[in-house]
Motif scaffolding. Structure first.
Motif, mmCIF file in Angstrom:
data_model
loop_
_atom_site.group_PDB
_atom_site.id
_atom_site.type_symbol
_atom_site.label_atom_id
_atom_site.label_comp_id
_atom_site.label_asym_id
_atom_site.label_seq_id
_atom_site.Cartn_x
_atom_site.Cartn_y
_atom_site.Cartn_z
ATOM 1 N N GLY A 188 45.838 16.222 77.043
ATOM 2 C CA GLY A 188 45.593 17.656 77.101
ATOM 3 C C GLY A 188 46.056 18.411 75.878
ATOM 4 O O GLY A 188 45.800 19.620 75.759
ATOM 5 N N GLN A 189 46.717 17.749 74.963
ATOM 6 C CA GLN A 189 47.222 18.417 73.767
ATOM 7 C C GLN A 189 46.077 18.701 72.803
ATOM 8 O O GLN A 189 45.180 17.884 72.615
ATOM 9 C CB GLN A 189 48.274 17.542 73.091
ATOM 10 C CG GLN A 189 48.866 18.134 71.825
ATOM 11 C CD GLN A 189 49.906 17.230 71.198
ATOM 12 O OE1 GLN A 189 50.364 16.275 71.838
ATOM 13 N NE2 GLN A 189 50.282 17.518 69.968
ATOM 14 N N TYR A 190 46.115 19.878 72.184
ATOM 15 C CA TYR A 190 45.118 20.214 71.168
ATOM 16 C C TYR A 190 45.596 19.675 69.825
ATOM 17 O O TYR A 190 46.733 19.917 69.415
ATOM 18 C CB TYR A 190 44.900 21.720 71.066
ATOM 19 C CG TYR A 190 43.963 22.112 69.941
ATOM 20 C CD1 TYR A 190 42.587 22.036 70.098
ATOM 21 C CD2 TYR A 190 44.469 22.535 68.715
ATOM 22 C CE1 TYR A 190 41.724 22.374 69.071
ATOM 23 C CE2 TYR A 190 43.612 22.870 67.676
ATOM 24 C CZ TYR A 190 42.245 22.791 67.858
ATOM 25 O OH TYR A 190 41.391 23.123 66.831
ATOM 26 N N LEU A 191 44.743 18.937 69.166
ATOM 27 C CA LEU A 191 45.068 18.357 67.871
ATOM 28 C C LEU A 191 44.256 19.021 66.776
ATOM 29 O O LEU A 191 43.023 19.097 66.881
ATOM 30 C CB LEU A 191 44.791 16.851 67.856
ATOM 31 C CG LEU A 191 45.569 15.966 68.820
ATOM 32 C CD1 LEU A 191 45.205 14.503 68.590
ATOM 33 C CD2 LEU A 191 47.066 16.169 68.657
ATOM 34 N N ALA A 192 44.930 19.493 65.749
ATOM 35 C CA ALA A 192 44.226 19.930 64.552
ATOM 36 C C ALA A 192 43.858 18.700 63.733
ATOM 37 O O ALA A 192 44.460 17.636 63.859
ATOM 38 C CB ALA A 192 45.105 20.881 63.742
ATOM 39 N N ALA A 193 42.858 18.833 62.899
ATOM 40 C CA ALA A 193 42.449 17.708 62.051
ATOM 41 C C ALA A 193 43.621 17.277 61.169
ATOM 42 O O ALA A 193 44.283 18.108 60.549
ATOM 43 C CB ALA A 193 41.252 18.104 61.202
ATOM 44 N N GLY A 194 43.889 15.972 61.133
ATOM 45 C CA GLY A 194 44.979 15.440 60.322
ATOM 46 C C GLY A 194 46.304 15.320 61.038
ATOM 47 O O GLY A 194 47.284 14.861 60.439
ATOM 48 N N THR A 195 46.380 15.724 62.314
ATOM 49 C CA THR A 195 47.634 15.612 63.064
ATOM 50 C C THR A 195 47.941 14.141 63.334
ATOM 51 O O THR A 195 47.111 13.423 63.898
ATOM 52 C CB THR A 195 47.532 16.369 64.398
ATOM 53 O OG1 THR A 195 47.231 17.743 64.145
ATOM 54 C CG2 THR A 195 48.848 16.270 65.161
ATOM 55 N N PRO A 196 49.136 13.645 62.978
ATOM 56 C CA PRO A 196 49.471 12.229 63.241
ATOM 57 C C PRO A 196 49.479 11.923 64.735
ATOM 58 O O PRO A 196 49.961 12.719 65.544
ATOM 59 C CB PRO A 196 50.862 12.066 62.636
ATOM 60 C CG PRO A 196 51.004 13.192 61.655
ATOM 61 C CD PRO A 196 50.208 14.328 62.224
ATOM 62 N N VAL A 197 48.955 10.762 65.076
ATOM 63 C CA VAL A 197 48.887 10.326 66.465
ATOM 64 C C VAL A 197 49.862 9.179 66.714
ATOM 65 O O VAL A 197 50.625 9.186 67.674
ATOM 66 C CB VAL A 197 47.441 9.897 66.810
ATOM 67 C CG1 VAL A 197 47.390 9.243 68.185
ATOM 68 C CG2 VAL A 197 46.510 11.090 66.752
ATOM 69 N N VAL A 198 49.848 8.177 65.837
ATOM 70 C CA VAL A 198 50.715 7.011 65.965
ATOM 71 C C VAL A 198 50.659 6.245 64.652
ATOM 72 O O VAL A 198 49.693 6.371 63.894
ATOM 73 C CB VAL A 198 50.269 6.118 67.144
ATOM 74 C CG1 VAL A 198 48.919 5.461 66.851
ATOM 75 C CG2 VAL A 198 51.309 5.060 67.483
ATOM 76 N N THR A 199 51.711 5.470 64.361
ATOM 77 C CA THR A 199 51.687 4.623 63.180
ATOM 78 C C THR A 199 51.229 3.228 63.571
ATOM 79 O O THR A 199 51.539 2.738 64.666
ATOM 80 C CB THR A 199 53.065 4.555 62.499
ATOM 81 O OG1 THR A 199 52.974 3.787 61.301
ATOM 82 C CG2 THR A 199 54.097 3.909 63.403
ATOM 83 N N LEU A 200 50.504 2.569 62.675
ATOM 84 C CA LEU A 200 50.010 1.209 62.889
ATOM 85 C C LEU A 200 50.395 0.374 61.674
ATOM 86 O O LEU A 200 50.098 0.752 60.539
ATOM 87 C CB LEU A 200 48.496 1.207 63.082
ATOM 88 C CG LEU A 200 47.831 -0.165 63.225
ATOM 89 C CD1 LEU A 200 48.357 -0.901 64.449
ATOM 90 C CD2 LEU A 200 46.315 -0.023 63.294
#
Length: 383
Positions: A188-200
């Motif tokens: 449900g969180q709004y993400l702006a373009a470029g917002t980090p999600v997780v590291t791989l």
């Protein structure tokens, strides 16, 4: 005259008395000094308990030492290309994933509806093109009409492809095999373009970067074996190979960067981990080897205490004494040090308890505890 003789007689008596007194004093002091010397001569130093080991010869390879850190061959902080609301999270913290696995899905209902609209237009354009293609054979329509139909069909198909590409941007997928870190988003969180999600991070293989002085350039090459030791695993060593040597030498430090690769199937090595690295170069040499704790450093040189057997004593037991010996030391490796001069293989050397010894000190040997003698021991992490 009589009075003068009396005075002289008294002076002679006084001088004789003084001589007797002084003679007694000096005689007593001489007697006391002889007794003290006799006592000290008969006084023996008490035996000192030490640990010992026999000096042996071992083969040494010259090694270049450095420090560095591990890095992932592939590593990225994944983020969204377009803004949107998180609709689905398809991973757990620390999960291993494969290339193409869906990690996060953003809400894309409007874009999907637009795609369906474009697909309908493309299907209609295909029908029109197929119908006019049949009519062209009967010359009912001119060829230009079919050309226009074909252009309309390709434009509609291009819209479908472009819209599908946009929808794909709403799905964040793993770009390569690796291990995920801690997720940074919620449903449900709004993400702006470029917002980090997780590291791989890809972990197998893993690379190790370190620097060497320019003097070592002629001794290192691609494919050369390297050994890394890590204090996080009690000095356990890991074997790798050099994969690249930088062609650029830093003009400030006069050093160059070297990269090695390590197999990491159990994922024990992690990006950012500090390690000591050793590169074996040159031909092996034989040195007399001792634990570094066996060598005492003083202003006059490096000293070891050699155990000498003086034969059996009155009680029938061996009489062991310490003999101070100056030695010339060489390179070190782990807990060991090489002795270049002053010691021969087979001599028994004191390894602990040297601070209480001097030449001729009687010894009692107790080897229940020995100092570390590990050739691969790693120094403590300065960080």
């Amino acid at each position: 005259m009589v009075r003068r003789r009396t005075i002289i007689k008294r002076m002679v008596i006084m001088l004789v008395a003084i001589g007797v007194i002084l003679g007694g004093i000096f005689g007593f002091q001489a007697f006391k000094a002889r007794m003290i010397a006799s006592y000290l001569a008969g006084l023996k130093s008490p035996p000192q308990t030490v640990s010992t080991m026999t000096a042996t010869t071992s083969s040494w390879h010259t090694a270049l030492q450095s420090v560095g850190s591990f890095n992932a061959v592939e590593g990225a902080n994944l983020s969204a290309q377009v803004p949107g609301i998180v609709q689905k999270i398809g991973f757990q913290d620390g999960q291993d994933v494969k290339k193409g696995d869906l990690l996060v899905q953003l809400l894309a209902d409007q874009e999907i509806a637009t795609l369906q609209q474009y697909q309908a237009s493309a299907a209609n354009a295909q029908i029109t093109y197929d119908r006019d293609a049949k009519l062209l054979t009967t010359r009912i329509i001119p060829p230009s009409q079919l050309d226009a139909d074909q252009a309309t069909l390709k434009a509609a198909q291009a819209q479908v492809v472009a819209q599908q590409a946009l929808i794909d941007q709403y799905a964040i997928r793993a770009p390569f095999d690796g291990r995920l870190g801690v997720r940074l988003v919620s449903l449900g969180q709004y993400l702006a373009a470029g917002t980090p999600v997780v590291t791989l991070q890809s972990l197998d293989p893993i690379q190790f970067d370190f620097t060497m002085p320019q003097q070592a350039l002629s001794q290192i090459k691609v494919g050369q074996a390297v050994t890394a030791t890590i204090d996080a695993y009690d000095g356990r060593s890991f074997d790798g190979k050099i994969t690249a040597v930088s062609p650029l030498i830093d003009s400030q430090s006069r050093s160059l960067t070297v990269r090695a690769s390590f197999a990491n199937p159990d994922h024990r090595l992690l990006p950012g981990m500090f390690a000591n690295v050793s590169i074996t170069v040159g031909e092996p040499k034989d040195y007399v080897t001792l634990p570094q704790a066996a060598v005492t450093i003083n202003p006059y040189g490096n000293v070891v205490y050699v155990v000498t057997d003086k034969g059996k004593g009155p009680d029938g037991k061996p009489q062991l004494v310490a003999d101070q010996t100056f030695v010339t030391t060489g390179p070190t490796r782990g807990d060991q040090i090489a002795v270049l001069k002053g010691l021969t293989p087979g001599q028994v050397v004191v390894t602990s308890g040297q601070l209480k010894l001097s030449n001729g000190t009687p010894l009692v040997v107790n080897n229940a505890v020995q100092p570390s003698d590990n050739p691969n021991a790693a120094p403590p992490n300065p960080n």
